[in-house]
Design a protein around this motif. Structure first.
Motif, short mmCIF file in Angstrom:
data_model
loop_
_atom_site.label_atom_id
_atom_site.label_comp_id
_atom_site.label_asym_id
_atom_site.label_seq_id
_atom_site.Cartn_x
_atom_site.Cartn_y
_atom_site.Cartn_z
N LEU A 48 -8.02 7.02 -1.58
CA LEU A 48 -8.75 6.93 -0.32
C LEU A 48 -7.86 7.12 0.89
CD1 LEU A 48 -11.03 3.83 -1.05
CD2 LEU A 48 -11.47 6.23 -1.53
N ARG A 59 0.84 -1.18 0.00
CA ARG A 59 0.00 0.00 0.00
C ARG A 59 0.89 1.24 0.00
NH1 ARG A 59 -2.86 -3.44 -1.29
NH2 ARG A 59 -4.74 -4.22 -0.26
N GLU A 100 -12.46 1.73 3.15
CA GLU A 100 -12.27 2.13 1.76
C GLU A 100 -13.59 2.15 1.00
OE1 GLU A 100 -7.73 0.53 0.85
OE2 GLU A 100 -9.42 -0.83 0.63
N LEU A 145 -12.15 -4.23 -1.18
CA LEU A 145 -11.77 -3.09 -0.37
C LEU A 145 -12.08 -3.37 1.10
CD1 LEU A 145 -13.16 -0.14 -2.54
CD2 LEU A 145 -10.86 -1.13 -2.57
N SER A 164 -6.60 2.91 -3.56
CA SER A 164 -6.01 3.09 -2.23
C SER A 164 -5.36 4.46 -2.11
CB SER A 164 -4.99 1.99 -1.96
OG SER A 164 -5.60 0.73 -1.94
#
Length: 645
Positions: free
Chosen positions: A570, A257, A518, A514, A567
């Motif tokens: 968000l 991430r 998210e 998700l 990602s």
């Protein structure tokens, strides 16, 4: 301008220093504990856990600003205890100062209910199992309005309404309903991962957001809360010494991430934030993942309460360890050991529970390995790769392991593909006469200022440094170009010009899983993602299906890049509609599609990148404001080497 005071609270003349009234003191103190609706949810769930609850239900309205209801099946309170529970510093967790050294409960300050009742309208319903009748208490702004008998199920229910109704200065700084709900969702998700044996249900305006049934197997919570795709990649980890134990799951390097928001760390089941631990986890991966990326990890530390100080901050989110370096080193070594003993080649997966077959292709292997999802789950859940190590099994330092690790590098073909894509897009925008780069804050209005591009002319490429910087000379000047920042600027301007005019349909739709947080934020971003070329729709509880993507991505090889885009968008929560969602989407798309740091470039590719950069309206900074080009004159270099004074 003369300050106006509320009626009955005129400024007292005379002494300049005075003692604040009790009501003001309570409201100020409440602000240290209750920052937003998520703070209320956390404190109430902490109390439910301490009460021995096995089922906790949270119901939210308007992001928690209108209503928060937390109901549990814990031990409940007698009427006497209920009447004391909302008093400041009233607690059942400790009695003496010495008890702070051995805290094993989530709460202990006696401030939670007191702070909540000071800034909201609260109704408490509670009953002990052995009692026939329960107790109801209604409190508004710290003042008790009603105390009565009530019929209720065993346990405690706390209903908080109109948070900060009497402190408008705090109320006006709350974010949108969806943003506040995202913070609440993140809070519940962390507490659910820390306490997998407890059943958690979170409803927002009557719609389910989280449903996590209690289980003795923490892996089931990971599957439910982080998604099957992430869970498939998780490796079990256990590490024990005489003084502490670390256990949990870490992701394979293929799952990363942009931010550390999916590093979950618990100390004696308490979710905590620790930069030192985050750093230790990241160091455990060393060169196995790109420098700017973070893995997913769910780790629980069991330690003697006397070795950790949880009384650092009113919200109890930060802790201090008496042996922080030893714990950090242990985490790093444990992760290095697990990764070195695991098969880290990404697998091609055939998933029968999706719309169609979705493949994840490994760039490091030509062989196709196909596994059913159930088999992959079995490997993680049954712990075939699980390893339990005593401290004596680890080397004194991680040096030996790190020396064997190869430097992370992107293939040369990837660079060539990305450059050809941006060149085609440049030709497309020029041929169609699409001119002008819109202002980031208002994509319809203004162009970037004219820029002097003379310093990019007549460059002679010397080479590449650290697979990141292009070295070139211009006359007697040395020119350095950040290849990622430069390509990011090129793509950013093209995306702003094109918007959704260039898209490509996927032969095989891609599904992404998700987290609940998210998903809450995703619903706000979908219209903006569609504007820039994504075809995206909901498909299941926390799953979305992608049917087409912006043409800027070129050939799509898997769901990872789409998940990274989502990602990235968000990660920092909601952006105000009038100042940033479109801008953030453009920047993220450009960043994800650009040549990466660590990508090898041939001399011809470097020259092509410079040619494309010359055509940019503003070639000297990336969309995030970082410089793309830096020039050193010969005079500056001579001065650095003390050749001239």
């Amino acid at each position: 301008m003369k300050k106006e005071y509320p009626e009955g609270k005129e400024k007292v003349q005379g002494n300049r220093i005075r003692i604040l009234d009790k009501d003001t003191i309570n409201k100020i103190a409440a602000g240290e504990v209750i920052e937003r609706p998520a703070s209320v949810v956390k404190e109430l769930i902490d109390n439910s856990i301490d009460a021995g609850a096995t089922e906790i239900r949270i119901e939210i309205e308007k992001g928690g600003k209108r209503s928060i209801l937390v109901r549990d099946n814990g031990c409940g309170m007698s009427r006497e205890d209920a009447l004391l529970s909302y008093k400041k510093h009233a607690t059942s967790k400790i009695m003496f100062i010495e008890d702070l050294d051995t805290i094993s409960t989530m709460g202990f300050r006696g401030e939670a209910l007191s702070s909540i009742t000071a800034v909201a309208k609260v109704e408490i319903l509670t009953r002990q199992q052995e009692e026939i009748t329960g107790t109801k208490i209604v409190i508004h702004g710290g003042k008790v309005l009603e105390t009565s008998d009530a019929g209720t199920a065993p346990g405690t229910s706390v209903h908080v309404k109109d948070l900060f109704y009497n402190t408008p200065a705090r109320q006006k700084y709350l974010k949108s309903d969806r943003t506040e709900l995202a913070h609440i969702t993140d809070t519940v998700m962390r507490l659910a991962l820390a306490n997998p044996e407890i059943s958690f249900t979170l409803l927002s305006d009557g719609k389910p957001v989280i449903r996590n049934a209690g289980s003795s197997d923490p892996f089931k919570s990971i599957v439910n809360l982080l998604g099957p795709d992430t869970a498939r990649s998780m490796l079990p980890l256990e590490y024990r010494t005489e003084d502490f134990e670390i256990r949990g799951y870490i992701s394979k390097p293929e799952i990363t991430r942009r931010d550390s928001d999916q590093l979950f760390f618990f100390v004696n089941t308490r979710p905590v934030i620790s930069r030192a631990i985050n750093k230790a986890v990241r160091e455990g991966y060393y060169t196995r993942i790109p420098k700017e990326r973070y893995p997913v990890a769910v780790l629980s530390l069991v330690i003697d309460p006397r070795e950790v100080d949880v009384n650092v901050h009113p919200r109890k989110a930060e802790v201090r360890f008496s042996r922080e370096k030893e714990i950090g080193d242990a985490i790093t070594l444990a992760i290095e050991k697990v990764l070195s003993e695991s098969n880290l080649v990404p697998e091609i997966r055939k998933r029968k529970d999706r719309v169609q077959k979705t493949f994840e292709i490994s760039e490091s292997s030509d062989r196709l390995q196909v596994s059913e999802a159930a088999e992959i789950f079995g490997k993680s859940a049954t712990g075939k790769t699980k390893c339990t190590h005593e401290i004596s099994n680890f080397p004194e330092s991680g040096g030996a392991l790190r020396e064997k690790a190869e430097r992370y590098s992107y293939p040369v073909k990837d660079t060539e593909r990305k450059l050809k894509k941006s060149e085609r897009l440049l030709n497309f925008t020029s041929k169609d006469g699409i001119q002008g780069i819109p202002d980031d804050r208002n994509p319809e209005n203004r162009k970037e200022p004219e820029t002097n591009k003379g310093s990019l002319e007549d460059l002679r490429v010397i080479g590449q440094f650290s697979r990141l910087y292009i070295l070139a000379e211009k006359g007697e000047d040395l020119v350095l170009i950040d290849q990622h920042a430069a390509h990011e600027r090129i793509l950013y301007e093209q995306i702003l010009r094109m918007k959704k005019s260039r898209v490509q349909e996927l032969i095989t739709p891609v599904t992404i899983d998700l987290t609940p947080k998210e998903k809450v934020l995703m619903e706000e971003y979908i219209p903006y993602l569609e504007d820039y070329g994504f075809g995206i729709s909901e498909f299941g509880d926390n799953t979305y299906v992608i049917t087409f993507v912006p043409e800027v991505f070129g050939r799509l090889e898997g769901s990872e890049i789409i998940h990274d885009v989502i990602s990235d968008l968000l990660a920092s929560g909601r952006v105000k509609k009038d100042t940033g969602i479109s801008e953030r989407v453009c920047k993220t798309l450009a960043c994800r599609a650009a040549i990466k740091a660590g990508a090898a470039c041939s001399p011809g590719q470097m020259e092509e990148l410079i040619e494309q950069l010359k055509k940019a309206e503003n070639p000297y900074s990336c969309p995030h404001g970082r410089p793309t080009v830096i020039t050193f004159t010969k005079e500056e270099l001579d001065r650095m080497f003390a050749r001239i004074q």
